[in-house]
Design an enzyme around this catalytic site. Structure first.
Site, PDB file in Angstrom:
ATOM      1  N   ASN B  99      -5.763  -8.006   5.189  1.00 35.38           N
ATOM      2  CA  ASN B  99      -6.230  -8.447   6.517  1.00 35.38           C
ATOM      3  C   ASN B  99      -5.949  -7.410   7.595  1.00 35.38           C
ATOM      4  O   ASN B  99      -5.293  -7.676   8.592  1.00 35.38           O
ATOM      5  CB  ASN B  99      -5.642  -9.813   6.884  1.00 35.38           C
ATOM      6  CG  ASN B  99      -4.132  -9.834   6.911  1.00 35.38           C
ATOM      7  OD1 ASN B  99      -3.472  -8.981   6.320  1.00 35.38           O
ATOM      8  ND2 ASN B  99      -3.574 -10.795   7.607  1.00 35.38           N
ATOM      9  N   ASP B 310       6.441 -11.416   2.479  1.00 35.51           N
ATOM     10  CA  ASP B 310       5.381 -11.708   3.468  1.00 35.51           C
ATOM     11  C   ASP B 310       5.702 -11.003   4.790  1.00 35.51           C
ATOM     12  O   ASP B 310       5.481 -11.541   5.873  1.00 35.51           O
ATOM     13  CB  ASP B 310       5.197 -13.222   3.676  1.00 35.51           C
ATOM     14  CG  ASP B 310       3.872 -13.554   4.380  1.00 35.51           C
ATOM     15  OD1 ASP B 310       3.071 -12.625   4.620  1.00 35.51           O
ATOM     16  OD2 ASP B 310       3.657 -14.734   4.698  1.00 35.51           O
TER      17      ASP B 310
HETATM   18 ZN   LIG Z   1      -0.522 -15.873   3.634  1.00 41.12          ZN
END
Ligand SMILES: [Zn+2]
Lengths: 310, 428
Positions: B99, B310
């Site tokens: 992303n 993350d």
């Molecule tokens: Zn995610």
């Protein structure tokens, strides 16, 4: 009793003694509001900035009047809700205002928690005039004062709060405040408008208004926003009114001295019928009158504190 | 330059090794491991010898879920700063999510990331390409093309694949190329407007809640689709008890599903949000104590195969604003290891279990030859001083992100040396 808080952010962390002290102070200020010349010099030379980042008429005017009757200098900053105006964040704006050395900020903001975060960054006092769905302590205080005026006390009363509890900062502040002063609180609304684990705030939950009416000493009616239909929370305003709208018919079994309250502005025919809103049990306009006195008390107590330490 | 690392406690879960000894690194590979290795005087000049008595030597850590922000948001992080943070955190390999701006949905962007990693990086970077073009959830990326360019998995991470049909087809199609689909499991309708976990804390703070079901219904959907298609599914950032239960059941049925959680889900709960500090705002949100305990159980019984950070760097422009407008995400690369070690100190995991979740397990999921100390394997290794006690200090981090929720935490266990493919990438 001395008032030692820097800020007034919510009812949750207040003690019963502090709440009573604010109510007593507010009661003593009421007299000023009935004079021909409604102004005293108590807060002369104090600077109060009103930050209203959400549309508001009555709370804003109520705070402005309260500050002006105490002779504080007041300034207003307000925009539509937007975290970024001209590349400057909300907290950048506050840093600039802080540099102008105000004594107190009154803040209303659509994002829950913003007054708490402001209070941590400024040496000025902060009054929360309503943050998101979180708290609206001055509203709860004026509600408590209004109940006390009519009932003489708060302990042992049964208070119903009916409507959109999930989105209501008024409901949350009142639940905390009423609990601390010894009232029993029952929240009532369709299951979609009762937030998860609400009972952990010390409140009973009911989904049938008619079941609780006979027990009530006070019924607070919350405003229902029309958007709730589009958010899949309600089939229609019509059906909401059928089950939760407060009408004379639904109050048939109520105690004769039941008080009807509403934080305003009201949607006539939706959450409350005109008959009830304008009827003998309604104390809605007393709430508005008490709002000015409560806000004068808050300004006085928070700014007076500073004077003592200076 | 070759390296002879002496007297370390060598923990290599892939080879069932946990013993004190010496490791020789030569020509970028693990050359030998034995209780005692000697080098002849003729080689001494070309070998750096380090005495690691009291330290642990483990395979170089692998983080299969990071956001490096380059290309596009270089003010938040770059491949250079993010991989420097990784190396300082003991990681020799990271898999970066697509992303970015532009989205990594084609071979050109995948190649750009690999080239920047080569030029500016401090660790190996494995690009994860998008499932759908521009993350729009409509049309699949050219899977063979991105695979050939170097992508190791497909994910629309940051958002879910809301279309069950697209998820079904992606699982089927990607199986031809042996790429796993990494699912960011979130039903956007159930999560809409949510700021934190739905429950008593959100109710009292007046913040819109995100129910655990917003995650679990998608975990269940994706497990069913993986079972039907036979495709390879990996569930990202598992945060709640319901997801753990569903994945456990799917695994018992033989579904090809793996899963990761992140350190914040076994370290923090929703109670952290009481002061509206946006550093704790993350998606999926911090959950309840019951969920945290279920995550730990999932790590113990292997339902959760991997731990990934993350790592999601943001600047103050995204975080130092009103709570409802603030961005989701936390940085994690430079705090992960001591938090994982907390699971050892409290007896939840054995050292081999814990190390496997950041080495060989993610390597297997991504079908990569890393995460082991097998002789002949690339010399990726991390040396840990297990007894160092210190305070995590965001100011000392290499990451550009300002959003470390563990700043100020007292921890035990610190990375002292990171070697990637035989090169020293970090040393303290
Ligand atoms: Zn995610």
């Amino acid at each position: 009793m001395t008032f030692t808080r820097k800020d007034l952010l919510g009812m949750r962390d207040m003690e019963a003694g502090e709440i009573r002290h604010i109510l007593n102070t507010a009661a003593s200020f009421r007299e000023i509001n009935t004079r021909a010349i409604k102004k005293v010099p108590t807060l002369r030379g104090k600077t109060v900035i009103h930050l209203f980042y959400e549309p508001s008429t009555r709370t804003r005017i109520s705070f402005e009047i309260a500050a002006k009757r105490l002779s504080a200098d007041t300034y207003s900053v307000g925009t539509s809700t937007s975290s970024m105006v001209k590349g400057e964040t909300f907290f950048d704006t506050l840093k600039n205002l802080e540099a102008m050395k105000p004594d107190l900020f009154v803040i209303r903001h659509s994002a829950s928690g913003t007054p708490q975060r402001l209070a941590r960054r400024t040496s000025a006092a902060v009054i929360n005039a309503g943050d998101g769905m979180h708290e609206h302590p001055s509203q709860a205080l004026l509600d408590l004062l209004t109940i006390q005026d009519h009932k003489g006390h708060l302990d042992g009363l049964t208070v119903g709060i009916v409507g959109d509890i999930a989105h209501s900062r008024v409901a949350r502040s009142n639940i905390w405040g009423l609990n601390k002063l010894g009232s029993r609180v029952i929240a009532c609304g369709p299951p979609t408008l009762i937030p998860h684990d609400l009972q952990q705030m010390g409140v009973e939950v009911s989904h049938r208004l008619e079941d609780l009416v006979p027990d009530l000493d006070v019924l607070m009616v919350l405003r229902l926003q029309k958007e709730r239909q589009e958010q899949m929370l309600l089939p229609s305003l019509r059906e909401y009114a059928t089950y939760f709208g407060v009408t004379e018919a639904k109050l048939a079994g109520a105690k004769p001295e039941l008080l009807i309250m509403h934080p305003g502005p009201i949607n006539r025919g939706v959450e409350i019928s005109s008959e009830v809103a304008d009827g003998g049990r309604s104390v809605i306009l007393d709430q508005v009158t008490n709002g000015v006195a409560v806000r004068m008390a808050l300004l006085y107590l928070l700014l007076h504190r500073e004077e003592e330490t200076a | 330059m070759d390296l002879l690392l002496r007297n370390a406690r060598v923990i290599d879960p892939a080879n069932d090794r946990d013993q004190t000894g010496d490791v020789l690194v030569s020509a970028g590979r693990i050359a030998d491991i034995a209780p005692r290795l000697e080098v002849g005087p003729e080689r001494l000049a070309s070998v750096t010898v380090l005495d690691l008595t009291g330290n642990w030597l483990v395979p170089g850590l692998i983080d299969m879920h990071v956001h490096l922000r380059e290309p596009g948001d270089e003010y938040k992080e770059t491949i250079a700063s993010g991989t420097a943070a990784a190396a300082a955190g003991g990681f020799t390999t990271v898999a970066c999510m697509p992303n970015t701006k532009p989205v990594n949905d084609c071979a050109a962007v995948t190649q750009f990331i690999l080239r920047r990693a080569e030029e500016t990086g401090s660790c190996r970077v494995l690009p994860v390409a998008a499932v759908s073009r521009n993350l729009e959830g409509r049309q699949m990326v050219e899977v063979g093309d991105v695979r050939d360019a170097g992508a190791v998995a497909l994910s629309d991470d940051g958002r879910p694949v809301m279309s069950a049909q697209l998820m079904r087809r992606a699982l089927e199609y990607a199986s031809r190329f042996d790429l796993p689909i990494i699912s960011h499991a979130e039903d956007l309708e159930l999560a809409r407007g949510g700021q934190m976990n739905e429950g008593a804390v959100a109710t009292q703070l007046g913040l819109h809640g995100i129910p655990t079901a917003a995650e679990a219904v998608m975990v269940a959907r994706d497990c069913l689709l993986a079972e039907w298609t036979g495709g390879r599914l990996h569930i990202a950032h598992v945060s709640c008890a319901d997801s753990v239960r569903i994945i456990r059941t799917a695994k018992a049925r033989g579904v090809s599903v793996s899963a990761e959680t992140a350190p914040h889900y076994f370290t923090l709960t929703e109670d952290a949000l009481v002061d509206y500090d946006t550093v704790y705002k993350v998606n999926p949100p911090l959950r309840s104590r019951k969920d945290l305990e279920a995550i730990k159980e999932g790590l113990v019984d292997g339902t959760l195969d991997a731990i990934a950070t993350d790592h999601a760097p943001h600047s103050s422009v995204e975080k130092d604003i009103e709570f409802d407008a603030a961005a989701n995400g936390m940085i994690g690369l430079e705090s992960a290891l001591p938090l994982i070690l907390e699971l050892l100190w409290d007896g939840t995991l054995t050292p081999a279990q814990a190390i496997a979740k950041v080495t060989v397990q993610p390597a297997r999921i991504l079908r990569q030859p890393y995460g082991t100390l097998t002789i002949g394997a690339p010399a990726d290794l991390t040396v840990i001083d297990p007894d160092a006690r210190y305070t995590l200090d965001q100011a000392s981090f290499r990451s550009k992100g300002c959003n470390c929720p563990f700043h100020g935490r007292e921890v035990r266990g610190r990375v002292v040396l990171t070697v990637g493919a035989g090169r020293v990438r970090f040393s303290r």
